[in-house]
Structures are given as structure tokens and as C-alpha cells.
Design a protein around this motif. Structure first.
Motif, PDB file in Angstrom:
ATOM      1  N   PHE A   1     -46.617   6.691 -13.494  1.00 59.37           N
ATOM      2  CA  PHE A   1     -46.546   8.091 -13.124  1.00 59.37           C
ATOM      3  C   PHE A   1     -47.129   8.257 -11.723  1.00 59.37           C
ATOM      4  N   VAL A   2     -46.730   9.327 -11.047  1.00 63.14           N
ATOM      5  CA  VAL A   2     -47.201   9.568  -9.683  1.00 63.14           C
ATOM      6  C   VAL A   2     -48.688   9.896  -9.736  1.00 63.14           C
ATOM      7  N   TYR A   3     -49.472   9.114  -9.021  1.00 67.16           N
ATOM      8  CA  TYR A   3     -50.908   9.318  -8.922  1.00 67.16           C
ATOM      9  C   TYR A   3     -51.203  10.259  -7.757  1.00 67.16           C
ATOM     10  N   TYR A   4     -50.620   9.984  -6.616  1.00 69.12           N
ATOM     11  CA  TYR A   4     -50.678  10.890  -5.473  1.00 69.12           C
ATOM     12  C   TYR A   4     -49.641  10.474  -4.439  1.00 69.12           C
ATOM     13  N   VAL A   5     -49.402  11.366  -3.486  1.00 68.17           N
ATOM     14  CA  VAL A   5     -48.437  11.121  -2.417  1.00 68.17           C
ATOM     15  C   VAL A   5     -49.176  11.202  -1.089  1.00 68.17           C
ATOM     16  N   ARG A   6     -49.058  10.155  -0.296  1.00 68.45           N
ATOM     17  CA  ARG A   6     -49.566  10.185   1.084  1.00 68.45           C
ATOM     18  C   ARG A   6     -48.463  10.797   1.941  1.00 68.45           C
ATOM     19  N   TRP A   7     -48.437  12.115   1.939  1.00 65.89           N
ATOM     20  CA  TRP A   7     -47.338  12.859   2.533  1.00 65.89           C
ATOM     21  C   TRP A   7     -47.418  12.872   4.052  1.00 65.89           C
ATOM     22  N   SER A   8     -46.278  12.745   4.683  1.00 65.99           N
ATOM     23  CA  SER A   8     -46.161  12.814   6.142  1.00 65.99           C
ATOM     24  C   SER A   8     -45.477  14.120   6.524  1.00 65.99           C
ATOM     25  N   GLU A   9     -45.938  14.739   7.595  1.00 61.87           N
ATOM     26  CA  GLU A   9     -45.327  15.984   8.064  1.00 61.87           C
ATOM     27  C   GLU A   9     -43.891  15.791   8.533  1.00 61.87           C
TER      28      GLU A   9
ATOM     29  N   ILE B   1     -41.564   3.701  -1.643  1.00 58.74           N
ATOM     30  CA  ILE B   1     -40.976   4.474  -0.555  1.00 58.74           C
ATOM     31  C   ILE B   1     -39.576   4.902  -1.003  1.00 58.74           C
ATOM     32  N   TYR B   2     -39.259   6.179  -0.787  1.00 59.03           N
ATOM     33  CA  TYR B   2     -37.964   6.733  -1.174  1.00 59.03           C
ATOM     34  C   TYR B   2     -37.223   7.215   0.069  1.00 59.03           C
ATOM     35  N   ASP B   3     -35.900   7.211   0.008  1.00 57.95           N
ATOM     36  CA  ASP B   3     -35.108   7.543   1.193  1.00 57.95           C
ATOM     37  C   ASP B   3     -35.320   8.976   1.680  1.00 57.95           C
ATOM     38  N   ARG B   4     -35.496   9.947   0.807  1.00 58.91           N
ATOM     39  CA  ARG B   4     -35.712  11.338   1.240  1.00 58.91           C
ATOM     40  C   ARG B   4     -37.082  11.552   1.868  1.00 58.91           C
ATOM     41  N   PHE B   5     -38.025  10.677   1.547  1.00 55.49           N
ATOM     42  CA  PHE B   5     -39.402  10.805   2.032  1.00 55.49           C
ATOM     43  C   PHE B   5     -39.836   9.480   2.657  1.00 55.49           C
ATOM     44  N   SER B   6     -39.070   9.015   3.610  1.00 56.03           N
ATOM     45  CA  SER B   6     -39.247   7.651   4.118  1.00 56.03           C
ATOM     46  C   SER B   6     -40.556   7.444   4.885  1.00 56.03           C
ATOM     47  N   ASP B   7     -41.200   8.501   5.352  1.00 56.95           N
ATOM     48  CA  ASP B   7     -42.477   8.355   6.047  1.00 56.95           C
ATOM     49  C   ASP B   7     -43.683   8.580   5.137  1.00 56.95           C
ATOM     50  N   SER B   8     -43.442   8.921   3.888  1.00 59.54           N
ATOM     51  CA  SER B   8     -44.516   9.180   2.923  1.00 59.54           C
ATOM     52  C   SER B   8     -44.597   8.047   1.911  1.00 59.54           C
ATOM     53  N   GLN B   9     -45.819   7.685   1.551  1.00 62.41           N
ATOM     54  CA  GLN B   9     -46.031   6.657   0.534  1.00 62.41           C
ATOM     55  C   GLN B   9     -46.388   7.334  -0.784  1.00 62.41           C
ATOM     56  N   VAL B  10     -45.727   6.909  -1.842  1.00 70.25           N
ATOM     57  CA  VAL B  10     -45.988   7.459  -3.164  1.00 70.25           C
ATOM     58  C   VAL B  10     -46.752   6.401  -3.947  1.00 70.25           C
ATOM     59  N   ILE B  11     -47.922   6.761  -4.442  1.00 70.80           N
ATOM     60  CA  ILE B  11     -48.772   5.842  -5.192  1.00 70.80           C
ATOM     61  C   ILE B  11     -48.625   6.150  -6.677  1.00 70.80           C
TER      62      ILE B  11
END
Length: 78
Positions: free
Chosen positions: A36-44, A17-27
Motif C-alpha cells: 500500500f502507498v506509504y507516502y509520495v515524494r511529490w514533485s511540483e 515511478i509511474y508515467d503520469r507522475f514521473s518526477d515523483s517517487q511513490v513509497i
């Protein structure tokens, strides 16, 4: 950008979890000794993730996991 937290998942993956994208999980997936980034569970609720953000995320996690030297010498950078 700051790395707020990370945890281990099954099969060598990590969740961060990163501060700029606190609602999104980065796998992340580990291959050849670095993450390396596999995928991002991005939040709107978060801004759109662009390529430069992904690169910075990879850099920060590899720095935290002490695999930055391997990450910086990977084929993509040669």
C-alpha cells in the motif's frame, strides 16, 4: 497510468515511478501480504495526486508483484 520502474528499499519498502507522475517517487510498505502507498515524494512538476491515483498505483504494483489477490480481498474492500 503505467508503472515505469520499481526498486526495493530497506525494511520491506519499495519505491515506484509511474508515467503520469514521473518526477515523483511513490513509497510502498508491505503489510498482510500486499503493498500500500506509504507516502509520495511529490514533485511540483507533476499533477496533484488524488485518492483515485493512489488506488490505481496500489493496484498496478500489487499486480506486478503478484499480490493482487490478497490486495483485492483486504478488509477495506469487504
Amino acid at each position: 497510468m503505467r508503472l515505469l520502474s520499481y526498486s526495493y528499499l530497506k525494511k520491506g519498502k519499495m519505491k515506484a515511478i509511474y508515467d503520469r507522475f514521473s518526477d515523483s517517487q511513490v513509497i510502498f510498505c508491505k503489510i498482510n501480504g500486499y503493498y500500500f502507498v506509504y507516502y509520495v515524494r511529490w514533485s511540483e512538476n507533476d499533477p496533484i495526486v488524488v485518492t483515485q491515483d493512489l488506488i490505481e498505483m496500489e493496484y498496478l504494483l500489487n499486480e506486478e508483484m503478484d499480490t493482487l489477490d490478497i490486495y483485492l480481498t483486504r478488509k477495506r474492500n469487504n
